[in-house]
Design a protein around this motif. Sequence first.
Motif, PDB file in Angstrom:
ATOM      1  N   ASN A 117       0.795  -1.219   0.000  1.00 28.51           N
ATOM      2  CA  ASN A 117       0.000   0.000   0.000  1.00 28.51           C
ATOM      3  C   ASN A 117       0.823   1.263   0.000  1.00 28.51           C
ATOM      4  OD1 ASN A 117      -2.471  -1.209   0.036  1.00 28.51           O
ATOM      5  ND2 ASN A 117      -2.413  -1.520   2.240  1.00 28.51           N
ATOM      6  N   PHE A 118       2.132   1.134   0.012  1.00 26.33           N
ATOM      7  CA  PHE A 118       2.969   2.312   0.214  1.00 26.33           C
ATOM      8  C   PHE A 118       3.533   2.731  -1.130  1.00 26.33           C
ATOM      9  CE2 PHE A 118       4.852   5.221   2.850  1.00 26.33           C
ATOM     10  CZ  PHE A 118       6.212   5.291   2.691  1.00 26.33           C
ATOM     11  N   HIS A 119       2.926   3.718  -1.741  1.00 28.43           N
ATOM     12  CA  HIS A 119       3.294   4.094  -3.103  1.00 28.43           C
ATOM     13  C   HIS A 119       4.181   5.311  -3.160  1.00 28.43           C
ATOM     14  CE1 HIS A 119       0.386   1.316  -4.779  1.00 28.43           C
ATOM     15  NE2 HIS A 119      -0.422   1.685  -3.828  1.00 28.43           N
ATOM     16  N   PHE A 120       4.783   5.696  -2.070  1.00 24.59           N
ATOM     17  CA  PHE A 120       5.484   6.976  -2.061  1.00 24.59           C
ATOM     18  C   PHE A 120       6.689   6.964  -2.974  1.00 24.59           C
ATOM     19  CE2 PHE A 120       6.556  11.000  -0.762  1.00 24.59           C
ATOM     20  CZ  PHE A 120       7.833  11.069  -0.262  1.00 24.59           C
ATOM     21  N   TYR A 161       6.645   7.574  -7.125  1.00 23.75           N
ATOM     22  CA  TYR A 161       6.595   8.860  -7.787  1.00 23.75           C
ATOM     23  C   TYR A 161       7.929   9.580  -7.664  1.00 23.75           C
ATOM     24  CZ  TYR A 161       1.698   7.818  -7.160  1.00 23.75           C
ATOM     25  OH  TYR A 161       0.489   7.210  -7.150  1.00 23.75           O
ATOM     26  N   ILE A 218      13.640  12.001  -2.531  1.00 24.97           N
ATOM     27  CA  ILE A 218      13.947  11.793  -1.107  1.00 24.97           C
ATOM     28  C   ILE A 218      14.841  10.565  -0.931  1.00 24.97           C
ATOM     29  CG2 ILE A 218      12.894  11.103   1.059  1.00 24.97           C
ATOM     30  CD1 ILE A 218      10.844  13.121   0.736  1.00 24.97           C
ATOM     31  N   LEU A 273       0.043  11.092  -1.059  1.00 24.00           N
ATOM     32  CA  LEU A 273       0.755  10.471  -2.169  1.00 24.00           C
ATOM     33  C   LEU A 273       1.059   9.007  -1.893  1.00 24.00           C
ATOM     34  CD1 LEU A 273       3.356  13.164  -3.174  1.00 24.00           C
ATOM     35  CD2 LEU A 273       1.394  12.435  -4.455  1.00 24.00           C
ATOM     36  N   SER A 274       1.362   8.694  -0.631  1.00 28.10           N
ATOM     37  CA  SER A 274       1.801   7.331  -0.361  1.00 28.10           C
ATOM     38  C   SER A 274       0.659   6.357  -0.236  1.00 28.10           C
ATOM     39  CB  SER A 274       2.584   7.279   0.940  1.00 28.10           C
ATOM     40  OG  SER A 274       3.350   8.385   1.106  1.00 28.10           O
ATOM     41  N   PHE A 275      -0.452   6.776   0.309  1.00 22.79           N
ATOM     42  CA  PHE A 275      -1.558   5.868   0.541  1.00 22.79           C
ATOM     43  C   PHE A 275      -2.798   6.411  -0.139  1.00 22.79           C
ATOM     44  CE2 PHE A 275       0.691   3.484   3.692  1.00 22.79           C
ATOM     45  CZ  PHE A 275       1.511   4.405   4.307  1.00 22.79           C
ATOM     46  N   PRO A 276      -2.828   6.382  -1.460  1.00 20.48           N
ATOM     47  CA  PRO A 276      -3.924   7.078  -2.142  1.00 20.48           C
ATOM     48  C   PRO A 276      -5.290   6.467  -1.876  1.00 20.48           C
ATOM     49  CG  PRO A 276      -2.497   5.971  -3.702  1.00 20.48           C
ATOM     50  CD  PRO A 276      -1.836   5.862  -2.408  1.00 20.48           C
TER      51      PRO A 276
END
Lengths: 221, 310
Positions: free
Chosen positions: A173-176, A179, A185, B134-137
């Motif tokens: 679930n961690f899509h950071f 992008y 970062i 952004l991380s947990f849409p």
Amino acid sequence: MFNDSIKYFWEQILGEDKFNAGIISAAIFVSAVQNSISGIAVGLAIILTYVLSAFICSFLAKVIPIKIRLFVYILINAIIATTISMFLLNVKLFWNYTALIDYIPVIAVSCAIIVCIDCPRIDKDYKSSLKDAFEIGITGALLILLYGVFREFLTSASILGINIPPVRGILENFHFFEYSSGGFILMGIIAGCMQKIHIVMMRKKFMDDGVKETAASELDN
Amino acid sequence: MQEKLKNIRSSPYISGGDTSVSIMIKIIISLLPIVCFAVYKYKLNAVFHIFITVLACIFVEYLFCFITKKRNTVKDGSAVVTGILIALLLPAYAPYYMGVIGGVFAIVVVKKLCGGIGKYIINPSAAAKCFLFLSFPTVMRVYSNGAADLSVKNLIDGKNIDTLSLIVGDSVGSMGEVCAAALLIGAIILVVSGVIDVYIPASYTISFLIMLIIFGGRGFDAGYIAAQFAGGGFLFVAWFIATDYTTAPITYKGQVIYGILLGIFTAMVRIWGHRNEDIYFIVLIVNLFTPFIEDITIPKPFILGGGKNV
């Protein structure tokens, strides 16, 4: 043979005393779209670009007046980088994604600029400029591969294409880091860790060799 | 004679009584109407969110100071305020670890690693909201149990919205954004207690209004404009997030310029944008303009070329 490659490795990732834009920004855009294995193709393209540009520019060094030399270098490097990227990166064998076509100008221009700034022996004879460009290219490609491995691990829990299922469950679930924001970062985190490693290495070198010998060897390079 | 010498100091001899803790207490008091409304509307969800986020922020700041062997800065009280603001920006039905992750990001990455309390460049609460978004849409967009749309999305799509429901708190959004009345009460408390100056919210409001009238596509439609002001987090950002001391310019002229920039960009994302949360990205972008604004507006000393207009 690879005398200066270690120095160029640390210079590229740490950016000591200069504005570091080039391999690093290319790495961020490249690794967002693809696995790190296909990043090797981009690395090869970058090495080839550097080597060819250094080769051609070293012949022009004597002919062109000093004031416009940098601009001519940039122009030639941009032409070579764009043509090579378009030619090599369109080969269907290596390329799985088409979204990167938008970022080819970024990679091309950044390569073009960095050869001019990084390559200190481009004005000498063609052999030393070739060697410099090759070393910068190899270390840059290695850095892109390393960065791509980390980023691929954090986005899809796979190293070089090999899946690791337990981590996949945590990171699902961690899509950071998919992008660009996460990419920058992550690059900062990696640069911070490399800085710490570099400090530890230098401290050990100071203690083993003594202060004067280490400073002399750094100045010689 | 020696006892008189003990009290020698240089000016200033009188202080206003403001400490970091007293300012933070005033901010917490002004956030109380919003917290009370959130607890009234979302019951235990709000309580747990706020509690967990504030505890996480305090604990992470203490842990960071302990690991880096630096002075303990939890006593400032800013970790509490940051925690409450992050909790109020979460949707009520998000999992509780969102507050923890947002708190860790805001305190460690944005506040501490960028220099500490007076020296960070972007607002930690807004940055935490953007990071979580952004991380947990998927989980950060669950604003209600039903399928109701966000107010601002409806405005963009062209439908009309009942502004009264936005003011009373009947709308859909993150916990701090739903009730415009509570936000206005909190804003009044902030101004009356002297924590902020009204230059930033006033210039923000006026420039947003002008941009909406000119480019909104509906002219002077009062319902549309009122809905744009009352919904979507505009009041929350204008009074609580944009007025943060560290990230806003110091001089009054600079604050007016900052508010104008905020208003222009917010109008652009409200009219031509897609998402309700774009306003928090705009806050981050305009925070990056603050060093340039301060460079232009802070008066220079005479030796560096200033004083010519006096």
